[in-house]
Design a protein around this motif. Structure first.
Motif, PDB file in Angstrom:
ATOM      1  N   THR A   1      -4.260   8.794  -6.856  1.00 43.59           N
ATOM      2  CA  THR A   1      -3.423   7.854  -6.097  1.00 43.59           C
ATOM      3  C   THR A   1      -4.288   6.785  -5.459  1.00 43.59           C
ATOM      4  O   THR A   1      -3.954   5.590  -5.476  1.00 43.59           O
ATOM      5  CB  THR A   1      -2.627   8.616  -5.021  1.00 43.59           C
TER       6      THR A   1
ATOM      7  N   VAL B   1      -4.822   5.310   2.378  1.00 41.98           N
ATOM      8  CA  VAL B   1      -4.108   6.043   1.329  1.00 41.98           C
ATOM      9  C   VAL B   1      -3.930   7.512   1.727  1.00 41.98           C
ATOM     10  O   VAL B   1      -2.877   8.111   1.481  1.00 41.98           O
ATOM     11  CB  VAL B   1      -4.846   5.909  -0.022  1.00 41.98           C
TER      12      VAL B   1
ATOM     13  N   MET C   1       0.835  -1.210   0.000  1.00 41.67           N
ATOM     14  CA  MET C   1       0.000   0.000   0.000  1.00 41.67           C
ATOM     15  C   MET C   1       0.868   1.258   0.000  1.00 41.67           C
ATOM     16  O   MET C   1       0.702   2.154  -0.835  1.00 41.67           O
ATOM     17  CB  MET C   1      -0.938  -0.022   1.216  1.00 41.67           C
TER      18      MET C   1
ATOM     19  N   SER D   1       2.778   1.722  -3.247  1.00 44.80           N
ATOM     20  CA  SER D   1       1.946   2.228  -4.334  1.00 44.80           C
ATOM     21  C   SER D   1       1.765   3.739  -4.216  1.00 44.80           C
ATOM     22  O   SER D   1       1.877   4.476  -5.205  1.00 44.80           O
ATOM     23  CB  SER D   1       0.579   1.534  -4.317  1.00 44.80           C
ATOM     24  N   VAL D   2       1.486   4.202  -3.001  1.00 47.99           N
ATOM     25  CA  VAL D   2       1.262   5.641  -2.795  1.00 47.99           C
ATOM     26  C   VAL D   2       2.537   6.417  -3.097  1.00 47.99           C
ATOM     27  O   VAL D   2       2.502   7.471  -3.760  1.00 47.99           O
ATOM     28  CB  VAL D   2       0.763   5.909  -1.361  1.00 47.99           C
TER      29      VAL D   2
ATOM     30  N   CYS E   1       2.998   6.624  -6.856  1.00 46.51           N
ATOM     31  CA  CYS E   1       2.054   7.585  -7.456  1.00 46.51           C
ATOM     32  C   CYS E   1       2.498   9.014  -7.185  1.00 46.51           C
ATOM     33  O   CYS E   1       2.429   9.886  -8.069  1.00 46.51           O
ATOM     34  CB  CYS E   1       0.649   7.355  -6.898  1.00 46.51           C
TER      35      CYS E   1
ATOM     36  N   THR F   1      -4.128   2.859  -6.341  1.00 42.51           N
ATOM     37  CA  THR F   1      -3.774   1.927  -5.262  1.00 42.51           C
ATOM     38  C   THR F   1      -4.880   0.902  -5.054  1.00 42.51           C
ATOM     39  O   THR F   1      -4.607  -0.290  -4.840  1.00 42.51           O
ATOM     40  CB  THR F   1      -3.481   2.715  -3.968  1.00 42.51           C
TER      41      THR F   1
END
Length: 317
Positions: free
Chosen positions: A261, A287, A244, A247-248, A251, A265
């Motif tokens: 984002t 997120v 997680m 991914s953030v 982005c 995600t």
């Protein structure tokens, strides 16, 4: 508001309760991914870890405890400050309510806002909210670690690092090799990271692996009955956090805004984690906190009922 119901307001289905015995002294009150409560039965009294969200819901735990012992419930331990974990404390009528100093500081700073925020997000978990007399205040606090003896039964309360919150406390029964992790570890349930320290949490989980627990009561999900499943739960929680947050970060490196984002995600994580309990509930909050932490917001911002709704509209609208 968007057509998609906010957070878990649409989750109204009652869950089946299980009261599992982990060792001679340790039990787990679980309910299909709802918040868990740990129970330690000593020689002369009982300790409860995390209380459920209201005194009326606490009575469900007490009913299960009374099937195995009539010893008084002397201690309540708060693994962290979230309302769903602490507001049922008065129902046990304990002599002592114990928390870390950091957890007490968070109750002072944001307990009232958290109470209102959590109730709006997930009303089913606050059955008979009118039975809550107010915020739960610890009567005893500690920093780092503290040992309590329930007769001959040793209970070690420890802060092993920041993660789910800055105040996280675990309980360890060295004689039984049983670990009560609070929401530092989940099993088949999505970690909520809205108040987290995402840079720190993976190392905190590594610290938990060093206990080599043979039984584990996670924050949500079934009690774990073998060393292999204990390790699996800790590693799967760590994997989610890594995926997680990774991914953030990716982005953000591309200059994507918060909403894009979140969408990216969600798409990236759904195949692996979408079947976990409360995945869609947690991810917008997760997120948002990750996006903040990537931008250098070291301490989590306070969630309020108003901030929750605005965030949801921004993400899902």
């Amino acid at each position: 508001m968007s057509e998609k119901k906010f957070a878990s307001q649409a989750d109204l289905e009652e869950k089946k309760i299980t009261f599992a015995k982990l060792s001679e002294h340790a039990y787990a009150f679980t309910a299909e991914g709802d918040p868990n409560t740990g129970v330690i039965i000593g020689d002369d009294c009982v300790m409860v870890l995390d209380t459920q969200a209201t005194p009326v819901m606490a009575q469900l735990v007490i009913d299960q405890i009374r099937t195995v012992t009539d010893k008084p419930i002397k201690y309540v331990v708060l693994t962290h400050y979230h309302a769903v974990r602490v507001l049922g404390a008065s129902g046990y009528e304990p002599e002592h309510i114990i928390a870390s100093n950091d957890t007490r500081d968070l109750i002072v700073e944001r307990g009232e806002q958290d109470y209102k925020s959590e109730y709006e997000r997930f009303p089913r978990l606050f059955d008979a909210i009118e039975s809550v007399p107010g915020l739960t205040w610890p009567t005893q606090t500690f920093t780092g670690e503290m040992t309590i003896w329930l007769g001959s039964v040793e209970v070690q309360l420890k802060q092993v690092g920041r993660g789910h919150t800055k105040g996280d406390t675990i309980a360890w029964l060295p004689q039984d090799k049983v670990l009560f992790s609070g929401d530092l570890v989940e099993f088949g349930a999505t970690p909520y990271t809205g108040d987290a320290y995402l840079e720190d949490w993976p190392q905190t989980l590594n610290n938990l692996l060093e206990f080599k627990a043979e039984k584990l009561v996670p924050g949500r999900g079934d009690a774990l009955m073998s060393a292999d499943t204990c390790r699996q739960a800790i590693e799967e929680t760590r994997d989610f956090l890594s995926d997680m947050y990774g991914s953030v970060k990716a982005c953000q490196a591309k200059g994507m805004n918060l909403r894009d984002t979140y969408k990216a995600t969600m798409e990236a994580l759904s195949p692996k984690y979408g079947h976990w309990v409360i995945f869609e509930h947690c991810l917008p909050f997760d997120v948002t906190r990750a996006y903040d932490e990537c931008q250098g917001v070291r301490d989590p911002r306070i969630w309020t009922a108003e901030r929750d709704i605005k965030m949801w509209q921004d993400m899902e609208g």
